[in-house]
Scaffold this active site. Structure first.
Site, short mmCIF file in Angstrom:
data_model
loop_
_atom_site.label_atom_id
_atom_site.label_comp_id
_atom_site.label_asym_id
_atom_site.label_seq_id
_atom_site.Cartn_x
_atom_site.Cartn_y
_atom_site.Cartn_z
N VAL B 132 116.33 155.22 6.30
CA VAL B 132 117.58 154.57 6.71
C VAL B 132 117.98 155.09 8.08
O VAL B 132 118.11 156.30 8.27
CB VAL B 132 118.73 154.86 5.72
N GLY B 134 116.66 155.63 11.15
CA GLY B 134 115.78 156.74 11.52
C GLY B 134 116.38 157.71 12.53
O GLY B 134 116.09 158.90 12.50
N LYS B 205 118.72 149.13 2.91
CA LYS B 205 119.29 150.40 3.36
C LYS B 205 120.61 150.68 2.66
O LYS B 205 120.91 151.84 2.33
CB LYS B 205 119.46 150.37 4.87
N GLY B 302 112.48 153.49 16.06
CA GLY B 302 111.71 153.90 17.23
C GLY B 302 110.85 155.09 16.87
O GLY B 302 111.17 155.85 15.95
#
Lengths: 428, 428
Positions: B132, B134, B205, B302
């Site tokens: 969740v 990140g 999430k 990312g």
């Protein structure tokens, strides 16, 4: 471990909040901690004062050594504030092998390193989450979640009083004096607001944050501090015209073995997440090499937030006690950094001035900046009706701080300049 | 514990990032962990593909059982994605007493409870911070720092793709299609963006967050989901005129033994800290009883952020291994809550419609709302030039959802109403 006994030093607002949480949520907390939590003694000034929470009067004491030297007590929660007395009490508690939790930022900013070393030497925990931004779990985030990352820079709105004052000046158009009076009325500012409005409180918190984030000893003397007493309603208005919000921020940055920690009124671009932090709220904006930019936002203080930070620390200590690892988690400074010299600091600057409203006066300004190799970003000029004076606001591009300050001194001497002031600008 | 051996499943972008962090920061990480960290094996599809990080080719394998059944390996990091295969691999790893770290939100949203129970039964850790947001250490914050508090409600911007699209529609005036194309060009959206734009990714999430925050099992089927494909540039413009920003948010709330989890395009008042979360960034705004309102902001995904979350989880697992307490920290659901029925949900609503621009048409609207006992907050009306039609935007006061929806159906049937749509509004 069947039972843990706690000694509480201080029974004011936060102490009351802690007792309330321990009472109300006892079952849930004991389930999480896996042991009974027993409040053994509370240090008070006056045993007969009326209390806002129900408490057995026999638990109250005016003798601190009944707590510090009590072999039954495993954990001390220090909430008396001040530096010297709290320092002596905590030192004695640690030497007596008691784990300590404190909300005392003045103490941790001045004696944090020494006390942490003492705790480590005695295999005791010393937790102090509530000392910075009581409503934001920032210290734990820096040590745990960002532990695998490298923190490069932090910008913090860490003083609720000044953020409230600047919000009211900005949003409601109040003068500094009226905004301060409003803050005092609502209990966000002390009768003597000096430590808040002069930036000292924010500086202490930046010392604690920097200490943890970079694993280095940082001294309060290393922090360059400027408060908000010179910020006027007009500064805010003209900053807004160029797309900026003025906030009192603490900035802490490491770079090439140098550290730069400062607290000063700073222009933030309107789109910056910190610019949206209003009123008495706090936020810490962190730049780290892998995670990138993260922000942690919440209430700066208050009974509830501070008390819950204390109890979170207590749960961490209880867990460490159960595992037999108290003292292991204590961060110890690893290296020293030098304070960055101003000639190595680069920044944008916001210059606000009154100039004579006559032909050629504006070009005298721009000539000066060109000669000094300072390039200009945003500009705003408006005549002040009936005064032959114009209001000018400028935001420079990034430039060297020493070069800028030298140029600013020359600027003030120009015959067309009536008066001038400047603030630092943070990039978006 | 002298050495820990790690098996990595998957060597794509995030896997590469993890290997890069483990290589670059090895010294610092091993100092923190107090043991050697050894990457034993990496599961790949093709052993001969060129890699972006230096790695000994003998560590690569195409046989997952060389990792799952390898007695040398203590920790498995699962980064292959997907549900069924990952589920089988993790289950086997846990049964083989290996600690597991995963970034797999689809898996954790569907099988999280079962896998956590299995981990607990085997005295192993199962960490999933990277699943969740990140770039935001939110799961650890919910369990550790807010552990002494009671969470009541969370509002999350937890999908970077849709937030990017809505930001571009709002800030740059792009259409939905152009904003989506821009997101795809920049790699923020998949070629098939369905799971993002229809809200499914955000829903997963919210399931994971709700699970942790309230210690209850939450199923994906319990989440009411509406995506952003119906949000037009005009919806955004007229919401702005009334002082709101449209964001795709997940809302999760517990109240009186009920739980309500939904993902839908929602109007946030412009001053709300979430309204300032732009582009591909994520943020989670938490309401808890003692801390009050806190927000956690950062990059949604990312390589860097996700990899650092994985390595933070690894450090936590290593600490637990050293203490011999793996599996102890695992949260287990404690109670069941019922999904709140819509007739118990209250909210403000934003109604946007085209009405015939003729005398009395506006009062037909207001009559209807008055008859239905729905009181109106903000109103905006403007004629559409040359079309005998007026644009009307309304924000109601707080009202019952079922009552509102019934009234909206009547409204659509009014002869003066050409077309109408509505969104939920979050209070400031």
């Amino acid at each position: 471990m069947e039972k843990v006994s706690i000694g509480l030093l201080g029974f004011g607002t936060v102490g009351t909040g802690v007792v309330r949480l321990l009472t109300k949520d006892r079952e849930r907390l004991e389930e999480r901690a896996g042991c009974k939590i027993h409040l053994e003694k509370v240090l008070v000034r006056n045993k007969n004062r009326a209390r806002k929470v129900l408490i057995d009067n026999r638990k109250l004491t005016t003798d601190v050594y009944e707590i510090l030297d009590n072999p039954e007590i495993n954990v001390i929660i220090e909430l008396i504030g001040g530096v010297d007395q709290a320092y002596r009490y905590i030192l004695r508690a640690l030497k007596n092998k008691k784990n300590v939790i404190t909300a005392n930022k003045d103490l941790m900013a001045s004696y944090g390193e020494e006390l942490l070393l003492e705790a480590r030497a005695n295999q005791c925990d010393l937790y102090y989450e509530a000392s910075v931004a009581g409503g934001i779990p920032i210290l734990r985030t820096l040590t745990d979640s960002l532990g695998a990352d490298r923190i490069q820079k932090m910008i913090g709105i860490v003083n609720g009083t000044t953020n409230y004052i600047l919000s009211k000046m900005s949003g409601d158009g109040l003068s500094y004096e009226k905004a301060l009076a409003s803050a005092q009325r609502l209990g966000f500012a002390e009768a003597d607001p000096t430590s808040d409005v002069e930036g000292l409180d924010a500086a202490r918190k930046m010392v604690i944050l920097s200490h943890l984030a970079y694993s280095i000893p940082v001294k309060l003397d290393d922090v360059k501090i400027k408060g908000i007493t010179d910020v006027t309603r007009e500064d805010i208005v003209f900053a807004q015209k160029l797309g900026y919000t003025i906030k009192l921020v603490g900035i802490s940055e490491v770079n090439n073995g140098d550290i730069d920690v400062r607290v000063e009124p700073t222009l933030l671009p309107d789109g910056h997440p910190l610019a949206a932090v209003e009123n008495e709220n706090n936020a810490i904006y962190v730049y780290s090499s892998a995670l990138g930019e993260t922000m942690y936002y919440g209430a700066g203080a208050g009974e509830g937030p501070t008390a819950v930070s204390i109890v979170s620390d207590l749960l961490a200590v209880l867990q460490n006690m159960a595992l037999g690892v108290t003292g292991n988690h204590i961060f110890l400074p690893k290296k020293e950094l030098h304070a960055r010299k101003d000639n190595l600091v680069d920044s944008q600057f916001f210059v606000r001035m009154h100039i004579k409203d006559e032909p050629g006066s504006f070009s005298k300004l721009t000539d000066l900046f060109r000669e000094q190799n300072i390039s200009l970003g945003k500009l705003y000029q408006e005549p002040i009706p009936g005064r032959d004076i114009a209001e000018v606001a400028i935001v420079t591009h990034v430039t060297n701080k020493v070069l800028f300050e030298k140029s600013f001194e020359i600027l003030k001497q120009l015959d067309v300049v009536v008066n001038a002031k400047y603030f630092r600008v943070e990039r978006g």
